[in-house]
Design a protein around this motif. Sequence first.
Motif, PDB file in Angstrom:
ATOM      1  N   LEU A 149       0.819  -1.216   0.000  1.00 32.93           N
ATOM      2  CA  LEU A 149       0.000   0.000   0.000  1.00 32.93           C
ATOM      3  C   LEU A 149       0.845   1.253   0.000  1.00 32.93           C
ATOM      4  CD1 LEU A 149      -2.891   1.280   0.361  1.00 32.93           C
ATOM      5  CD2 LEU A 149      -2.448   1.199   2.827  1.00 32.93           C
ATOM      6  N   GLY A 150       1.943   1.237   0.729  1.00 29.07           N
ATOM      7  CA  GLY A 150       2.748   2.435   0.891  1.00 29.07           C
ATOM      8  C   GLY A 150       3.643   2.710  -0.305  1.00 29.07           C
ATOM      9  N   ALA A 151       4.086   3.944  -0.413  1.00 27.28           N
ATOM     10  CA  ALA A 151       5.044   4.353  -1.441  1.00 27.28           C
ATOM     11  C   ALA A 151       6.175   5.073  -0.733  1.00 27.28           C
ATOM     12  CB  ALA A 151       4.375   5.256  -2.468  1.00 27.28           C
ATOM     13  N   ARG A 152       7.218   4.336  -0.369  1.00 28.87           N
ATOM     14  CA  ARG A 152       8.302   4.908   0.422  1.00 28.87           C
ATOM     15  C   ARG A 152       9.101   5.945  -0.357  1.00 28.87           C
ATOM     16  NH1 ARG A 152       9.611   2.578   5.172  1.00 28.87           N
ATOM     17  NH2 ARG A 152      11.801   3.150   4.958  1.00 28.87           N
ATOM     18  N   ASP A 153       8.931   5.957  -1.675  1.00 30.57           N
ATOM     19  CA  ASP A 153       9.625   6.960  -2.486  1.00 30.57           C
ATOM     20  C   ASP A 153       8.703   8.103  -2.895  1.00 30.57           C
ATOM     21  OD1 ASP A 153       8.025   5.467  -4.158  1.00 30.57           O
ATOM     22  OD2 ASP A 153       9.524   5.272  -5.755  1.00 30.57           O
ATOM     23  N   ALA A 154       7.550   8.244  -2.219  1.00 22.49           N
ATOM     24  CA  ALA A 154       6.589   9.285  -2.593  1.00 22.49           C
ATOM     25  C   ALA A 154       7.212  10.675  -2.499  1.00 22.49           C
ATOM     26  CB  ALA A 154       5.347   9.198  -1.710  1.00 22.49           C
ATOM     27  N   ASN A 155       8.029  10.910  -1.472  1.00 23.29           N
ATOM     28  CA  ASN A 155       8.664  12.222  -1.315  1.00 23.29           C
ATOM     29  C   ASN A 155       9.481  12.578  -2.558  1.00 23.29           C
ATOM     30  OD1 ASN A 155       7.883  11.140   1.197  1.00 23.29           O
ATOM     31  ND2 ASN A 155       9.334  12.402   2.301  1.00 23.29           N
ATOM     32  N   GLN A 156      10.293  11.609  -3.009  1.00 24.22           N
ATOM     33  CA  GLN A 156      11.161  11.870  -4.153  1.00 24.22           C
ATOM     34  C   GLN A 156      10.369  11.981  -5.453  1.00 24.22           C
ATOM     35  OE1 GLN A 156      11.924   9.506  -1.725  1.00 24.22           O
ATOM     36  NE2 GLN A 156      13.311  11.010  -0.784  1.00 24.22           N
ATOM     37  N   LEU A 157       9.347  11.137  -5.599  1.00 22.64           N
ATOM     38  CA  LEU A 157       8.534  11.188  -6.819  1.00 22.64           C
ATOM     39  C   LEU A 157       7.854  12.547  -6.968  1.00 22.64           C
ATOM     40  CD1 LEU A 157       6.841   7.656  -6.838  1.00 22.64           C
ATOM     41  CD2 LEU A 157       8.618   8.499  -8.375  1.00 22.64           C
ATOM     42  N   LEU A 158       7.308  13.048  -5.872  1.00 21.39           N
ATOM     43  CA  LEU A 158       6.616  14.328  -5.928  1.00 21.39           C
ATOM     44  C   LEU A 158       7.612  15.474  -6.145  1.00 21.39           C
ATOM     45  CD1 LEU A 158       3.743  15.373  -5.825  1.00 21.39           C
ATOM     46  CD2 LEU A 158       3.955  15.615  -3.354  1.00 21.39           C
ATOM     47  N   ALA A 159       8.778  15.377  -5.513  1.00 24.34           N
ATOM     48  CA  ALA A 159       9.802  16.405  -5.707  1.00 24.34           C
ATOM     49  C   ALA A 159      10.272  16.424  -7.165  1.00 24.34           C
ATOM     50  CB  ALA A 159      10.980  16.161  -4.773  1.00 24.34           C
ATOM     51  N   LYS A 160      10.480  15.256  -7.756  1.00 23.98           N
ATOM     52  CA  LYS A 160      10.894  15.199  -9.163  1.00 23.98           C
ATOM     53  C   LYS A 160       9.817  15.771 -10.075  1.00 23.98           C
ATOM     54  CE  LYS A 160      13.976  11.206  -8.679  1.00 23.98           C
ATOM     55  NZ  LYS A 160      14.168   9.764  -9.013  1.00 23.98           N
ATOM     56  N   LEU A 161       8.546  15.533  -9.727  1.00 26.28           N
ATOM     57  CA  LEU A 161       7.460  16.087 -10.510  1.00 26.28           C
ATOM     58  C   LEU A 161       7.502  17.614 -10.484  1.00 26.28           C
ATOM     59  CD1 LEU A 161       3.794  14.792 -10.443  1.00 26.28           C
ATOM     60  CD2 LEU A 161       4.276  17.214 -10.376  1.00 26.28           C
ATOM     61  N   MET A 162       7.742  18.194  -9.309  1.00 28.85           N
ATOM     62  CA  MET A 162       7.808  19.652  -9.192  1.00 28.85           C
ATOM     63  C   MET A 162       9.012  20.206  -9.954  1.00 28.85           C
ATOM     64  SD  MET A 162       5.134  20.439  -7.520  1.00 28.85           S
ATOM     65  CE  MET A 162       5.539  22.180  -7.498  1.00 28.85           C
ATOM     66  N   ILE A 163      10.143  19.503  -9.894  1.00 24.97           N
ATOM     67  CA  ILE A 163      11.346  19.970 -10.598  1.00 24.97           C
ATOM     68  C   ILE A 163      11.121  19.945 -12.106  1.00 24.97           C
ATOM     69  CG2 ILE A 163      13.753  19.414 -11.078  1.00 24.97           C
ATOM     70  CD1 ILE A 163      13.890  18.363  -8.137  1.00 24.97           C
ATOM     71  N   ARG A 164      10.489  18.877 -12.611  1.00 22.68           N
ATOM     72  CA  ARG A 164      10.206  18.805 -14.047  1.00 22.68           C
ATOM     73  C   ARG A 164       9.252  19.909 -14.459  1.00 22.68           C
ATOM     74  NH1 ARG A 164       9.669  13.203 -13.110  1.00 22.68           N
ATOM     75  NH2 ARG A 164       7.400  13.406 -13.291  1.00 22.68           N
ATOM     76  N   LEU A 165       8.274  20.183 -13.616  1.00 22.16           N
ATOM     77  CA  LEU A 165       7.306  21.232 -13.918  1.00 22.16           C
ATOM     78  C   LEU A 165       8.001  22.589 -14.021  1.00 22.16           C
ATOM     79  CD1 LEU A 165       4.209  21.872 -14.169  1.00 22.16           C
ATOM     80  CD2 LEU A 165       4.283  22.390 -11.724  1.00 22.16           C
ATOM     81  N   TYR A 166       8.923  22.874 -13.100  1.00 20.37           N
ATOM     82  CA  TYR A 166       9.636  24.148 -13.141  1.00 20.37           C
ATOM     83  C   TYR A 166      10.557  24.216 -14.356  1.00 20.37           C
ATOM     84  CZ  TYR A 166      13.023  27.750 -12.031  1.00 20.37           C
ATOM     85  OH  TYR A 166      13.841  28.852 -12.088  1.00 20.37           O
ATOM     86  N   SER A 167      11.167  23.086 -14.714  1.00 20.16           N
ATOM     87  CA  SER A 167      12.121  23.064 -15.826  1.00 20.16           C
ATOM     88  C   SER A 167      11.434  23.397 -17.147  1.00 20.16           C
ATOM     89  CB  SER A 167      12.795  21.700 -15.923  1.00 20.16           C
ATOM     90  OG  SER A 167      13.509  21.419 -14.725  1.00 20.16           O
ATOM     91  N   LYS A 168      10.138  23.070 -17.238  1.00 17.65           N
ATOM     92  CA  LYS A 168       9.396  23.370 -18.476  1.00 17.65           C
ATOM     93  C   LYS A 168       9.124  24.862 -18.616  1.00 17.65           C
ATOM     94  CE  LYS A 168       7.089  18.871 -18.713  1.00 17.65           C
ATOM     95  NZ  LYS A 168       5.787  18.158 -18.695  1.00 17.65           N
TER      96      LYS A 168
END
Length: 359
Positions: free
Chosen positions: A340-359
């Motif tokens: 059920l858990g996603a132990r990498d959720a912090n990193q996944l969401l951070a990468k999503l924000m970084i990609r969004l800013y890079s665009k």
Amino acid sequence: MPRLLIAAGGTGGHLFPALALADSLPNNWEIYWLGTHNSLEIELVPKRFQLITVSAEGLQGSILRRVRNLLWLLLATLKLRRFILREQIDAVFTTGGYVAAPAILAARWTGLPAVLHESNAVPGRVTRLLGSWCRIVALGLAVTANHLNRCTTAVTGTPVRATFLRPQSLPAWVPQADGPLLVVIGGSQGAVGLNRMVRNVLPALLKAGCRVVHLTGCHDPDIGQMQHPAFVERLFSSEIPGLLQHADLAISRAGAGSLSELAACCTPAILVPFPYAVDQHQTANAACAAALGAAVVIHEHAPDHPALGRALWHLLAGHLQPRSSSVDLLVGMRAGMKQLGARDANQLLAKLMIRLYSK
């Protein structure tokens, strides 16, 4: 230097995932925080980030109250628009709740990309109404996408504080014995119905050798009435990661924040959804955990009803009766929580924000 406005607060379920994201972003990101008056963020955020507060409530209740709250929403949106332009904000992130509405509206008005994180199985009202105005709606649970057909979604899991992801010691004040450890989390604001259900079964559990830590939350009128060497009762604890990592079983509400922390620690649970939660979202959250075999769902009932006691004895039989031939059901439940858990959720969401800013 990327400049991010985070809109999150009101409850720990909104605040802590946003703080976890902030901790996962690169150090060169400058973060500003939007919150509401007299909420949890007032205590925690100013120590680290510049906090801007607005008045924000839902558009329900009497006509006068709706008009007042609509005016607050408009004023908050205007205030945020000026702030975004003055501080040259690059993007907006929010975890939903009332404070998300002016943040998303101001982002839309100024042409900024917004990301909304929805942690519940059933999306909140703001997510349903304004999610399509966000660049991406990040999801804690994949099933939530079924309710958001007009939105661009991405499943990231729900971020948790870093202490839940690192091994923690069992707090020294926990009873030291050989019996199984049961941790009961009533919630920060208290859960009188849940607490009374638990107290009714405690004498038998303690007599059988179980150790119990009961975090009652505030506003509990019955605290302090039970004494036992293997029992500890507290309003709250800052050492929940250590408690959950070492617990054999937990009893908890089914808010998204609690569920994500249980999952991060792979802690088997009996979930008692808050019966008056909006849209019954806690019941839906609990169903997701139960479907993976991670939890047993018990609906809130009168203290003298046998349902909770039966579930506890069934799950703990192998620990309380060493000669019992009962299968250790908790092993399978731990595997379900891990799934059920996603132990990498912090990193996944951070990468999503970084990609969004890079665009």
